[in-house]
Design an enzyme around this catalytic site. Structure first.
Site, short mmCIF file in Angstrom:
data_model
loop_
_atom_site.label_atom_id
_atom_site.label_comp_id
_atom_site.label_asym_id
_atom_site.label_seq_id
_atom_site.Cartn_x
_atom_site.Cartn_y
_atom_site.Cartn_z
N GLN A 1 -3.12 -3.35 9.89
CA GLN A 1 -3.26 -2.42 10.99
C GLN A 1 -2.13 -1.40 10.99
O GLN A 1 -1.03 -1.67 10.52
CB GLN A 1 -3.28 -3.18 12.32
CG GLN A 1 -4.52 -4.04 12.50
CD GLN A 1 -4.54 -4.74 13.85
OE1 GLN A 1 -3.58 -4.71 14.59
NE2 GLN A 1 -5.67 -5.36 14.16
N SER A 2 -2.43 -0.23 11.55
CA SER A 2 -1.45 0.85 11.70
C SER A 2 -0.92 1.34 10.37
O SER A 2 0.20 1.89 10.30
CB SER A 2 -0.28 0.40 12.60
OG SER A 2 -0.76 -0.03 13.85
N ARG A 3 -1.69 1.15 9.30
CA ARG A 3 -1.31 1.60 7.96
C ARG A 3 -0.03 0.94 7.48
O ARG A 3 0.62 1.42 6.55
CB ARG A 3 -1.14 3.14 7.92
CG ARG A 3 -2.21 3.94 8.62
CD ARG A 3 -3.59 3.66 8.09
NE ARG A 3 -3.74 4.07 6.69
CZ ARG A 3 -4.82 3.80 5.95
NH1 ARG A 3 -5.81 3.11 6.49
NH2 ARG A 3 -4.88 4.20 4.71
N PHE A 4 0.35 -0.19 8.08
CA PHE A 4 1.57 -0.89 7.69
C PHE A 4 1.18 -2.00 6.72
O PHE A 4 1.23 -3.18 7.03
CB PHE A 4 2.27 -1.45 8.94
CG PHE A 4 3.77 -1.38 8.87
CD1 PHE A 4 4.42 -0.18 8.57
CD2 PHE A 4 4.54 -2.50 9.10
CE1 PHE A 4 5.80 -0.12 8.52
CE2 PHE A 4 5.92 -2.45 9.06
CZ PHE A 4 6.56 -1.25 8.75
N HIS A 5 0.77 -1.59 5.52
CA HIS A 5 0.11 -2.48 4.57
C HIS A 5 1.08 -3.41 3.87
O HIS A 5 2.29 -3.16 3.80
CB HIS A 5 -0.64 -1.65 3.52
CG HIS A 5 -1.54 -0.61 4.11
ND1 HIS A 5 -2.51 -0.91 5.04
CD2 HIS A 5 -1.62 0.73 3.89
CE1 HIS A 5 -3.15 0.21 5.37
NE2 HIS A 5 -2.62 1.21 4.69
#
Length: 396
Positions: free
Chosen positions: A372-376
């Site tokens: 989520q939130s591009r916090f890969h």
């Protein structure tokens, strides 16, 4: 009316044999249905009829449903991901028919099941000959088609790894064996939902990147990812100008990742100038990708021969007839080239010297898990001088 001696079932490491065994049991239950038609007028819903009706209901309400799921959720998707040429053409025709037959047989079964309910509890003895005949004919024809086309195709084109994956999926569906224990008995649909909240840590990954790839590839197959074996192959010429295209991986092991193509194609020419490439697998359903970089070399002639002669004859002919990546005036000229090669081959084409395999030996492998939130999550393996792998997390 029914045999009390169970047949010995094949092990799940022979999944096609297990599916055939299911067909054999279906045929026995169909025979029991037909025997009921002759038994009921004379004996009514006696103990033998009740036992027979209960046996038929138990099989078609439980085991037959699992058998259909084996085909719909695992066998057919795996065939679609693997089949080429004439096999792929046949599958495109047969799959919709098989699914439609499953649906129709399910509807026919509901009609019979309500009649068998009364026989099973002794409250009635009516069983429609027309309903039985329709059900038996439909199932018999359906099984003959699968045994004549689908099963032989799977046995011919599936690798040992694919056979293992299919067998494990079938075991897991039945909550038996080590495969079920590893998955905790979770249904594939549930597994797919869980991936929306997946994460990846250093502790989640295996020490060897090829083993970790095998783990993720297996999970992609089980989750019925679309074209899980499709990968982007990026190459560059001697001037560093890159290009990429999608191909299908055909094998992976400790030596590397293998695909087959025309050596004179654009990618073949670029690899001759610059023998390094980057592969990318993207499985959006699981929010995952795998990036693999390394040096590329041709496979042995023996390996290329083995794969070439395992392909459908039409695909073999196409590899000869097409000068891949070269201009041609029209489709008609392509078809004429194919016809000429087909006529000259006598039905036994030989692998051309310009066609064969490439194997990428990995030097860097990255496993990417969407969060989520591009916090890969990104875990990278880098090959060391001594042949070991360094594993580390990098930032998204």
């Amino acid at each position: 009316m029914t045999s009390l001696l169970p047949d010995s079932a094949p092990p799940f490491d022979q999944p096609i044999a297990v599916l055939k065994h299911c067909h054999d049991k279906i045929r026995k239950q169909l025979a029991t249905l037909q025997n009921l038609l002759t038994h009921l007028p004379s004996h009514g819903a006696d103990a033998a009829a009740q036992q027979a009706a209960q046996a038929v209901q138990k099989y078609f309400n439980q085991a037959a449903q699992l058998h259909h799921q084996d085909e719909e959720q695992d066998l057919l998707p795996m065939l679609e991901a693997t089949a080429e040429g004439i096999d792929a053409e046949l599958l495109r025709t047969m799959k919709p028919e098989i699914l439609a037959q499953h649906e129709q047989m399910e509807q026919d079964w509901h009609i019979l099941n309500s009649q068998l309910d009364k026989i099973a509890n002794g409250s009635g003895a009516a069983l429609s000959p027309d309903d039985v005949a329709r059900f038996v004919a439909a199932y018999t024809s359906h099984m003959e088609r699968e045994e004549g086309h689908i099963a032989p195709m799977a046995k011919r084109i599936f690798s040992p790894t694919q056979m293992q994956l299919l067998g494990e999926a079938m075991q897991r569906r039945r909550n038996i064996g080590p495969a079920a224990a590893q998955a905790g008995g979770i249904a594939l649909a549930d597994l797919r939902l869980d991936y929306g909240r997946a994460s990846l840590s250093e502790e989640d990954t295996l020490a060897d990147p090829v083993a970790q790839f095998a783990k993720w590839f297996s999970e992609a197959m089980k989750a019925q990812v679309n074209e899980p074996n499709a990968m982007s192959v990026a190459t560059a010429n001697s001037a560093g100008r890159p290009s990429s295209r999608i191909v299908l991986i055909k094998q992976y092991d400790e030596r590397g990742f293998t695909w087959y193509t025309n050596y004179e194609s654009q990618k073949g020419q670029q690899l001759a100038q610059n023998p390094y490439a980057a592969l990318l697998f993207f499985w959006p359903e699981l929010e995952r990708q795998v990036r693999i970089e390394g040096r590329v070399e041709r496979t042995s002639s023996e390996d290329s021969d083995k794969y070439y002669y395992s392909r459908p004859v039409k695909s073999q002919l196409a590899a000869i007839a097409s000068r891949q990546s070269q201009p041609i005036a029209s489709r008609d000229e392509m078809e004429a080239n194919y016809a000429a090669v087909e006529a000259a081959s006598g039905g036994k084409p030989q692998r051309p010297a310009h066609w064969g395999g490439y194997r990428l030996a990995p030097e860097r492998v990255e496993f990417w898990q969407g969060r989520q939130s591009r916090f890969h999550d990104r875990i990278v393996y880098t090959l060391q001088a001594d042949g070991s792998w360094r594993k580390e997390r990098i930032q998204p």
